[in-house]
Design a protein around this motif. Sequence first.
Motif, PDB file in Angstrom:
ATOM      1  N   GLN A  37       1.297  -1.014  -0.365  1.00  0.00           N
ATOM      2  CA  GLN A  37      -0.160  -0.061  -0.123  1.00  0.00           C
ATOM      3  C   GLN A  37       0.820   1.326  -0.422  1.00  0.00           C
ATOM      4  O   GLN A  37       0.718   2.390  -0.729  1.00  0.00           O
ATOM      5  N   ARG A  38       2.133   1.211   0.466  1.00  0.00           N
ATOM      6  CA  ARG A  38       2.715   2.358   0.963  1.00  0.00           C
ATOM      7  C   ARG A  38       3.427   2.937  -0.792  1.00  0.00           C
ATOM      8  O   ARG A  38       3.416   3.784  -1.428  1.00  0.00           O
ATOM      9  N   ARG A  39       3.896   1.512  -1.360  1.00  0.00           N
ATOM     10  CA  ARG A  39       4.566   2.121  -2.679  1.00  0.00           C
ATOM     11  C   ARG A  39       3.992   2.275  -3.577  1.00  0.00           C
ATOM     12  O   ARG A  39       3.710   3.035  -4.605  1.00  0.00           O
ATOM     13  N   ILE A  40       2.720   2.123  -3.481  1.00  0.00           N
ATOM     14  CA  ILE A  40       1.758   2.208  -4.366  1.00  0.00           C
ATOM     15  C   ILE A  40       0.852   3.597  -4.157  1.00  0.00           C
ATOM     16  O   ILE A  40       1.086   4.217  -5.416  1.00  0.00           O
ATOM     17  N   GLU A  41       0.729   4.352  -2.849  1.00  0.00           N
ATOM     18  CA  GLU A  41       0.410   5.535  -2.403  1.00  0.00           C
ATOM     19  C   GLU A  41       2.032   6.311  -3.451  1.00  0.00           C
ATOM     20  O   GLU A  41       1.401   7.839  -3.770  1.00  0.00           O
ATOM     21  N   LYS A  42       2.657   5.960  -2.730  1.00  0.00           N
ATOM     22  CA  LYS A  42       4.275   6.786  -3.670  1.00  0.00           C
ATOM     23  C   LYS A  42       4.002   6.585  -5.208  1.00  0.00           C
ATOM     24  O   LYS A  42       4.429   8.042  -5.559  1.00  0.00           O
ATOM     25  N   ILE A  43       3.879   5.308  -5.369  1.00  0.00           N
ATOM     26  CA  ILE A  43       3.873   6.457  -6.556  1.00  0.00           C
ATOM     27  C   ILE A  43       2.810   6.757  -7.566  1.00  0.00           C
ATOM     28  O   ILE A  43       3.251   7.186  -8.160  1.00  0.00           O
ATOM     29  N   PHE A  44       1.540   6.513  -6.968  1.00  0.00           N
ATOM     30  CA  PHE A  44       0.652   7.621  -7.404  1.00  0.00           C
ATOM     31  C   PHE A  44       1.324   8.963  -6.968  1.00  0.00           C
ATOM     32  O   PHE A  44       0.503  10.475  -7.905  1.00  0.00           O
ATOM     33  N   VAL A  45       1.910   9.219  -5.905  1.00  0.00           N
ATOM     34  CA  VAL A  45       2.215  10.984  -5.882  1.00  0.00           C
ATOM     35  C   VAL A  45       3.021  11.378  -6.151  1.00  0.00           C
ATOM     36  O   VAL A  45       2.799  12.450  -6.971  1.00  0.00           O
ATOM     37  N   ASP A  46       4.408  10.484  -6.701  1.00  0.00           N
ATOM     38  CA  ASP A  46       4.966  10.805  -7.910  1.00  0.00           C
ATOM     39  C   ASP A  46       4.712  11.300  -9.027  1.00  0.00           C
ATOM     40  O   ASP A  46       4.946  12.193  -9.939  1.00  0.00           O
ATOM     41  N   ARG A  47       3.956  10.068  -9.824  1.00  0.00           N
ATOM     42  CA  ARG A  47       2.778  10.152 -10.876  1.00  0.00           C
ATOM     43  C   ARG A  47       1.681  11.766 -10.787  1.00  0.00           C
ATOM     44  O   ARG A  47       2.476  12.459 -12.403  1.00  0.00           O
ATOM     45  N   ALA A  48       1.376  11.688  -9.937  1.00  0.00           N
ATOM     46  CA  ALA A  48       0.097  13.226  -9.724  1.00  0.00           C
ATOM     47  C   ALA A  48       0.783  13.724  -9.555  1.00  0.00           C
ATOM     48  O   ALA A  48       0.532  14.816 -10.249  1.00  0.00           O
ATOM     49  N   ASP A  49       2.368  14.434  -9.363  1.00  0.00           N
ATOM     50  CA  ASP A  49       3.261  15.507  -9.130  1.00  0.00           C
ATOM     51  C   ASP A  49       3.626  15.564 -10.608  1.00  0.00           C
ATOM     52  O   ASP A  49       3.192  17.031 -11.069  1.00  0.00           O
ATOM     53  N   ALA A  50       3.949  14.953 -11.092  1.00  0.00           N
ATOM     54  CA  ALA A  50       4.302  15.270 -12.652  1.00  0.00           C
ATOM     55  C   ALA A  50       3.469  15.263 -13.200  1.00  0.00           C
ATOM     56  O   ALA A  50       3.704  16.805 -13.907  1.00  0.00           O
ATOM     57  N   GLN A  51       2.411  15.102 -13.325  1.00  0.00           N
ATOM     58  CA  GLN A  51       0.693  15.345 -14.127  1.00  0.00           C
ATOM     59  C   GLN A  51       0.815  16.430 -13.792  1.00  0.00           C
ATOM     60  O   GLN A  51       0.974  17.583 -14.540  1.00  0.00           O
ATOM     61  N   ILE A  52       0.481  16.970 -12.401  1.00  0.00           N
ATOM     62  CA  ILE A  52       0.165  18.654 -12.294  1.00  0.00           C
ATOM     63  C   ILE A  52       1.086  19.976 -12.408  1.00  0.00           C
ATOM     64  O   ILE A  52       1.079  20.786 -13.365  1.00  0.00           O
ATOM     65  N   ALA A  53       2.532  19.366 -12.516  1.00  0.00           N
ATOM     66  CA  ALA A  53       3.507  19.847 -12.549  1.00  0.00           C
ATOM     67  C   ALA A  53       3.861  20.166 -14.407  1.00  0.00           C
ATOM     68  O   ALA A  53       3.532  21.236 -14.834  1.00  0.00           O
ATOM     69  N   ALA A  54       2.950  19.334 -14.805  1.00  0.00           N
ATOM     70  CA  ALA A  54       3.377  19.211 -16.778  1.00  0.00           C
ATOM     71  C   ALA A  54       1.618  20.111 -17.161  1.00  0.00           C
ATOM     72  O   ALA A  54       2.345  20.602 -17.232  1.00  0.00           O
ATOM     73  N   ALA A  55       0.845  19.886 -16.092  1.00  0.00           N
ATOM     74  CA  ALA A  55      -0.432  20.540 -16.675  1.00  0.00           C
ATOM     75  C   ALA A  55      -0.259  21.976 -15.997  1.00  0.00           C
ATOM     76  O   ALA A  55      -1.043  23.196 -17.179  1.00  0.00           O
ATOM     77  N   VAL A  56       0.179  22.557 -15.071  1.00  0.00           N
ATOM     78  CA  VAL A  56       0.931  24.029 -14.740  1.00  0.00           C
ATOM     79  C   VAL A  56       1.770  24.137 -15.941  1.00  0.00           C
ATOM     80  O   VAL A  56       1.928  25.653 -16.325  1.00  0.00           O
ATOM     81  N   ASP A  57       2.844  23.530 -16.423  1.00  0.00           N
ATOM     82  CA  ASP A  57       3.315  24.244 -17.936  1.00  0.00           C
ATOM     83  C   ASP A  57       3.027  24.712 -18.713  1.00  0.00           C
ATOM     84  O   ASP A  57       3.554  25.871 -19.285  1.00  0.00           O
ATOM     85  N   ALA A  58       2.411  23.669 -18.508  1.00  0.00           N
ATOM     86  CA  ALA A  58       1.349  24.036 -20.113  1.00  0.00           C
ATOM     87  C   ALA A  58       0.578  25.035 -20.291  1.00  0.00           C
ATOM     88  O   ALA A  58       0.099  25.873 -21.280  1.00  0.00           O
ATOM     89  N   ALA A  59      -0.319  24.911 -19.135  1.00  0.00           N
ATOM     90  CA  ALA A  59      -0.990  25.814 -18.902  1.00  0.00           C
ATOM     91  C   ALA A  59      -0.441  27.681 -18.736  1.00  0.00           C
ATOM     92  O   ALA A  59      -0.635  28.591 -19.670  1.00  0.00           O
TER      93      ALA A  59
END
Length: 179
Positions: A37-59
């Motif tokens: 569960q901890r590893r799944i949450e870490k992967i989710f956070v890392d991927r979510a952060d990357a997608q959020i950063a990409a979306a902000v950069d694009a905006a």
Amino acid sequence: MLNINEDDLKNAIVEKTADELLRHDEDLSAMVSKEVQRRIEKIFVDRADAQIAAAVDAAVQKGFDVEYQRVNNWGQPEGEKTTIRAQLDKLIGGYWTTKVDLRTGKPGDSYNSTTRAEYLMTQICAEDFSEEMKKHATNIAGHLKDGLRGQLASVMDNMLNDLFRVKSLQDQGKVTKPY
């Protein structure tokens, strides 16, 4: 001769070991579950952060390229359509190419003017040159002082030798000279 498949044997051993561990130790099952569960949450956070950063950069990039037109106090369009990127380019480019007074660096279009970029480079070079000149002048003054001190000592020794025909302790090298 026995015909044993080595891969089947390995899989059976792994399954048997896993079953034994899970059957005998419920804490191990809970620990494994928590770690997964901890590893799944870490992967989710890392991927979510990357997608959020990409979306902000694009905006932000898109925001710089969206056209707009200035309006006056009554909401009437004023001037040509432009973008934030074009305005920034014009503002920044204009800053460095603005004519400034050679002595003060303040904007002005006179006979004694140059671009702000040339003015700043001249100031930087002048400061470096001034510092180097101060260092060299200090070194030269020190050498001159040492040379004068040595020459004065030599002249004073000659004058004292001419005046007194007696060999002093300093003349004999038994005492050091104060100069």
